[in-house]
Design a protein around this motif. Structure first.
Motif, PDB file in Angstrom:
ATOM      1  N   VAL B   4       0.835  -1.199   0.000  1.00 16.44           N
ATOM      2  CA  VAL B   4       0.000   0.000   0.000  1.00 16.44           C
ATOM      3  C   VAL B   4       0.870   1.249   0.000  1.00 16.44           C
ATOM      4  CG1 VAL B   4      -1.589   1.343   1.384  1.00 16.44           C
ATOM      5  CG2 VAL B   4      -1.992  -1.088   1.054  1.00 16.44           C
ATOM      6  N   ILE B   7       2.290   1.814  -3.376  1.00 17.25           N
ATOM      7  CA  ILE B   7       1.286   2.347  -4.298  1.00 17.25           C
ATOM      8  C   ILE B   7       0.994   3.810  -3.995  1.00 17.25           C
ATOM      9  CG2 ILE B   7      -1.176   2.204  -4.909  1.00 17.25           C
ATOM     10  CD1 ILE B   7      -0.858  -0.796  -4.979  1.00 17.25           C
ATOM     11  N   ILE B   8       0.906   4.125  -2.697  1.00 18.13           N
ATOM     12  CA  ILE B   8       0.651   5.523  -2.349  1.00 18.13           C
ATOM     13  C   ILE B   8       1.777   6.407  -2.866  1.00 18.13           C
ATOM     14  CG2 ILE B   8       0.494   7.152  -0.415  1.00 18.13           C
ATOM     15  CD1 ILE B   8      -1.066   5.028   1.095  1.00 18.13           C
ATOM     16  N   ALA B  11       1.441   6.728  -6.539  1.00 15.04           N
ATOM     17  CA  ALA B  11       0.318   7.606  -6.859  1.00 15.04           C
ATOM     18  C   ALA B  11       0.702   9.066  -6.647  1.00 15.04           C
ATOM     19  CB  ALA B  11      -0.900   7.247  -6.013  1.00 15.04           C
ATOM     20  N   SER B  15       0.835  11.936  -9.354  1.00 15.67           N
ATOM     21  CA  SER B  15       0.081  13.185  -9.159  1.00 15.67           C
ATOM     22  C   SER B  15       0.976  14.397  -9.328  1.00 15.67           C
ATOM     23  CB  SER B  15      -0.540  13.239  -7.763  1.00 15.67           C
ATOM     24  OG  SER B  15      -1.087  12.012  -7.436  1.00 15.67           O
TER      25      SER B  15
END
Lengths: 813, 137
Positions: B4, B7-8, B11, B15
């Motif tokens: 996680v 992935i964060i 991401a 962004s």
């Protein structure tokens, strides 16, 4: 000075209740706070009792304020600014409420009313969570109550007083130096509701949207209550129906706004990424993220911290949106924000008093929030739901950062703004978000919590195959050739179309394969089907939106040297002349002011398909301002087909008011019967004279002569004209006739010497009535609306289902 | 590191990349004088209508050609060509936000949203009008 005829009592009563609601909400807030922190149950009980009383008084006061305003407006007490500014005698009763929430202070009042209703329900239903949750609610009530207070404190204006008198607001105006000012004509009627807002959407969209806005505080309040009382996990199940409710209502409100924009405001679409639209979409996206992590936590124990973060953030964003749209900072970037009303500091404080304590509490308690150290399986549902929530959140952040550029510019030396193609700057990012969300929505339903076996994943094969086939068919035969932004963007559109179709098919099949048709529990799947349909509808209608009115054959096309590179979305139709409009012939048949009350002017446009298979009429209109100015707004009309809408609105017309005086004079031509007179583009034959023509209903005593003229133009077209000369009250009068196609007006000016008749001829270039308009084709727009309705139904099913579940689990305990 | 978290981080990286590329596409606020220095670049100008100079819109001839003059707070003026219909309440706007490209001394606007009017409010009629009405007699 003693003013004559004023009704001061209602205002005093109203203001009294406004102040009372402020005071009682503060008492309720403090009492609930004390009740939450009380150790002794008896002490808690007495504080709570007091808080409930105070809340009751508050609710009563808020409703009294509303009733007083309704009284003032419906009795047309124009000495009050509110009635004078927002209502008028001509305003129909069904817009009475609309003119209340048109006003900034009125919309705050609407907010407090919903807060009171929700608070009442919470007192009944929240049980042990009542005290902490209601502390937050009553604090919000207190804050919003300051917005309609309208008092000066230390040189600052706090709130807008809805009961202020017009003479108190417009102190400088000379008429208020007269004691009998109410008898003056300008005090006999109010300014009324803007014509653009006299629309049935205005009666339902704001209340729903504000219920959505007001309800977002409930999940927030539960989250704060959890952090505050350190019962970190007890609230997530009981609050889930509230989160669902809020997401449902806010979503409905937003989409109603979209429908309104599409239907009657000439934005030529349902969504324009306008800052005001974004401001309500962003909290909704974060709310949806929080909804999903909340479901994850209830099922698995994962993602509690994320749930706290999302549910707190969504409400902070609601407040921030309120600040953005009402403070006037968006003035340069939005077409429909409120103007600066001098409350910026107050609105900013409103955000801060929630934002700071909430995040400080969250950060301080963060370590204590329970979490599961073991990480989620990659094949688990919760893992992908969390990723989906993350994507939603990041997409929301992107939108809000773009929207906040005016705020960001406060801190920058060189000010920036979105480029001239603002919509594309959003679309090129959001299209990828749409692809991801569509895929997640499709696949995640088929995953199990904790871990998914291969066999389960195999169930996904069938819907995947169906979706692939369908979307290939759509891509090949759907005619989506949107290459305006290059091939890459078009590929993205096709991918998103697949993702949308996949979401629909997968969730629909899941109701049967995954839940064995147990429809009661399938709210989520239904909502996801709706969401998928919305995606498909949005993609279809935007990518295939066509401008039918491309000015390919317009008059003097080469007038604009760069015409080829520039969009030419308007086409001009001269009255009565059939004009080429791509697939159609379009004719401006007539313009008429049918509805005098609403001051709408309708234009009759006849559309004929060139292959002769289809004829229909469009009646776009112009609304004139009700407030006596020359302001005009276009009101579109559309023709529904089962698979598309043809949508049109007027962009210009030869409004007589705009045209100005016609200074050309009639030129006299004495001619005998069967003689001819010449004009620049042909000649006129005087065929015959009719005495007292029946057409005009002249009486026996009248003398009237009508000339029958044939106009022959240079290109051998023949027209007839019948001007009339008559005598009334011993003075000659004329009824002119016109041949618009020739820009020609004729007048029968009377008798001349030698059995000749005087025919006046006038040629003018500004005479021909015309309209310039835009015509769009929106294909498959119905899919979007159907998808929206299905999503709302899914939400409602979930609310019912989850409420039953929490009730059952309570019984088990 | 957990999946996680990876992935964060990914991401967030994406962004930031998106945000930077988006920042590159922003247009800058310019005065008329500084916009003239940047021909061919999309600029945003806040100005008001120069009512001393002629406005041209003849929908019978061409409904997609509207030209008028603007004046900014520094007193510079420029001609604007807008390839759409004349906005209804342009004359009433106290401020106009224009987004387009300078072509010589002419600001060419080829997006419908390239003109945005700052009216007292889109939905409200002019409050000054109300004052005016009350000052009669």
């Amino acid at each position: 000075m003693e003013y004559i005829g004023e009704h001061l009592l209602p205002g005093k009563i109203g203001h009294f209740f406004a102040v009372l609601s402020l005071a009682s909400s503060l008492v309720a807030c403090i009492s609930y706070f004390k009740a939450t922190n009380a150790r002794d149950p008896l002490e808690e009980k007495s504080w709570k009792k007091m808080a409930r009383w105070a809340f009751g008084i508050d609710a009563l006061s808020v409703f009294s304020v509303l009733v007083t305003i309704i009284y003032i407006v419906s009795n047309r007490l124009f000495e009050y600014n509110f009635a004078w500014e927002h209502s008028s005698r001509a305003l129909p009763l069904n817009y009475l409420m609309a003119c209340i929430w048109e006003a900034q202070e009125g919309s705050f009042l609407l907010w407090t009313i919903w807060l009171c209703v929700l608070g009442g329900i919470l007192i009944k239903k929240a049980g042990k969570w009542e005290a902490p949750v209601m502390t937050v609610m009553t604090f919000a009530l207190f804050c919003v109550a300051t917005m309609i207070l309208g008092i000066y404190l230390f040189g600052h204006n706090i709130g807008i007083n809805p009961f202020i008198l017009l003479r108190e607001k417009m102190t400088g105006a000379p008429i208020f130096q007269r004691a009998d000012y109410l008898s003056f004509p300008q005090m006999q009627d109010g300014q009324g509701l803007a014509a653009l807002l006299q629309n049935y959407w205005m009666t339902i969209h704001p209340p729903i949207l504000f219920l959505g806005f007001a309800s977002t505080i409930v999940p927030f309040a539960y989250a704060i209550a959890g952090l505050w009382t350190k019962q970190y996990s007890g609230w997530t199940k009981v609050a889930l129906p509230w989160t669902l409710f809020s997401a449902c209502i806010l979503g409905t409100g937003i989409m109603m706004g979209a429908a309104w924009a599409y239907e009657s405001l000439s934005f030529a679409g349902y969504w324009a990424w306008d800052p005001v639209e974004n401001a309500s979409l962003v909290p909704w996206l974060v709310m949806i993220a929080g909804l999903h992590t909340q479901v994850v936590y209830n099922a698995t124990g994962h993602s509690l911290r994320a749930t706290y973060f999302f549910l707190i953030t969504q409400f902070v964003l609601i407040l921030y949106s309120t600040f953005l749209t009402r403070s006037g900072v968006l003035g340069d970037t939005s077409v429909h924000a409120f103007v600066d009303s001098g409350m910026n500091v107050q609105l900013g404080l409103f955000v801060a008093v929630f934002l700071l304590p909430a995040y400080i509490l969250f950060i301080a308690r963060y370590k204590q929030i329970p979490f599961i150290a073991k990480e989620e399986q990659t094949s688990s549902r919760e893992f992908w739901m969390f990723i989906g929530a993350l994507v939603l959140f990041l997409s929301a952040m992107f939108i809000i950062i773009s929207t906040s550029l005016p705020v960001i510019n406060w801190f920058r030396k060189d000010k920036v703004t979105t480029s001239d193609d603002a919509a594309f700057s959003y679309n090129r990012v959001e299209i990828f978000i749409a692809i991801l969300l569509g895929l997640f929505t499709a696949i995640t339903q088929f995953l199990r919590y904790k871990q998914t076996s291969r066999e389960y994943i195999r169930k996904l094969m069938l819907p995947t195959a169906i979706a692939l086939v369908l979307s290939v068919l759509v891509s090949v035969f759907g005619g989506i050739n949107y290459d305006k932004y290059g091939a890459g963007f078009m590929v993205a559109i096709h991918l998103a179309m697949f993702a949308g179709i996949y979401a629909v098919v997968a969730n629909a099949t899941y109701i049967y394969s995954g839940m064995r048709g147990k429809l009661k529990a399938a709210g989520a799947s239904v909502a996801h089907v709706g969401f998928g349909l919305m995606l498909v509808g949005i993609l279809f209608s935007s990518a295939k939106k066509q401008v039918l009115s491309y000015n390919t054959t317009g008059i003097l096309l080469n007038f604009d040297p760069e015409a080829k590179q520039n969009p030419m979305e308007n086409i001009t139709l001269l009255k009565g002349i059939r004009t080429d409009m791509g697939k159609y012939w379009a004719t401006y048949v007539d313009g008429d002011s049918l509805d005098h009350r609403s001051k709408a002017e309708y234009f009759h446009i006849r559309m004929e398909k060139k292959d002769g298979t289809l004829n229909f009429d469009l009646y776009p209109s112009w609304l004139k301002s009700t407030k006596g100015q020359a302001q005009i707004s276009a009101n579109p009309d559309k023709y529904h087909f089962w698979n598309k809408d043809i949508f049109s609105y007027i962009t210009a017309s030869d409004n007589p008011a705009q045209r100005g005086e016609d200074t050309v004079q009639f030129k006299s031509n004495p001619i005998a019967i069967h003689d001819t007179a010449y004009y620049s583009k042909g000649y006129i034959i005087l065929d015959s004279i009719v005495i007292n023509p029946e057409k005009y209903h002249f009486g026996k005593g009248d003398t009237a002569l009508m000339a029958h003229l044939t106009v022959v133009s240079r290109d051998s077209m023949r027209y007839t004209a019948t001007p009339v000369y008559y005598v009334k009250d011993n003075a000659p009068r004329f009824i002119n006739d016109t041949v618009f196609a020739q820009n020609l007006a004729v007048r029968f000016m009377g008798l001349s010497e030698g059995r000749k008749l005087n025919i006046g001829i006038k040629e003018s270039s500004t005479m021909t009535p015309f309209v310039a308009l835009k015509v769009y084709e929106f294909p498959q727009i119905n899919i979007l609306w159907i998808g929206t309705i299905i999503m709302i139904i899914g939400f409602i099913m979930s609310i019912v289902w989850r409420r039953r579940q929490t009730r059952l689990s309570r019984v088990e305990i | 590191m957990k999946k996680v978290q990876i992935i964060i981080l990914a991401a967030i990286a994406i962004s930031v990349a998106v945000l930077i590329s988006w920042m590159g596409n922003l247009s800058t606020y310019e005065t008329i004088a500084s916009a003239k220095q940047k021909p061919g670049k999309t600029v945003t100008i806040i100005a008001h209508m120069d009512k001393q100079q002629p406005m041209e819109y003849d929908p019978v001839k061409n409904p997609n050609y509207f030209s008028f003059y603007i004046k900014d707070t520094l007193g510079a003026t420029a001609k604007v060509v807008y390839h759409f219909e004349k906005p209804y309440d342009l004359e009433k706007a106290e401020k106009i936000t224009l987004k387009g490209k300078m072509n010589g001394d002419v600001l060419e606007i080829s997006q419908k949203t390239g003109i945005q009017l700052k009216c007292p409010s889109k939905y409200k009629d002019d409050p000054n009008m109300a004052k005016k009405e009350l000052s009669q007699n």
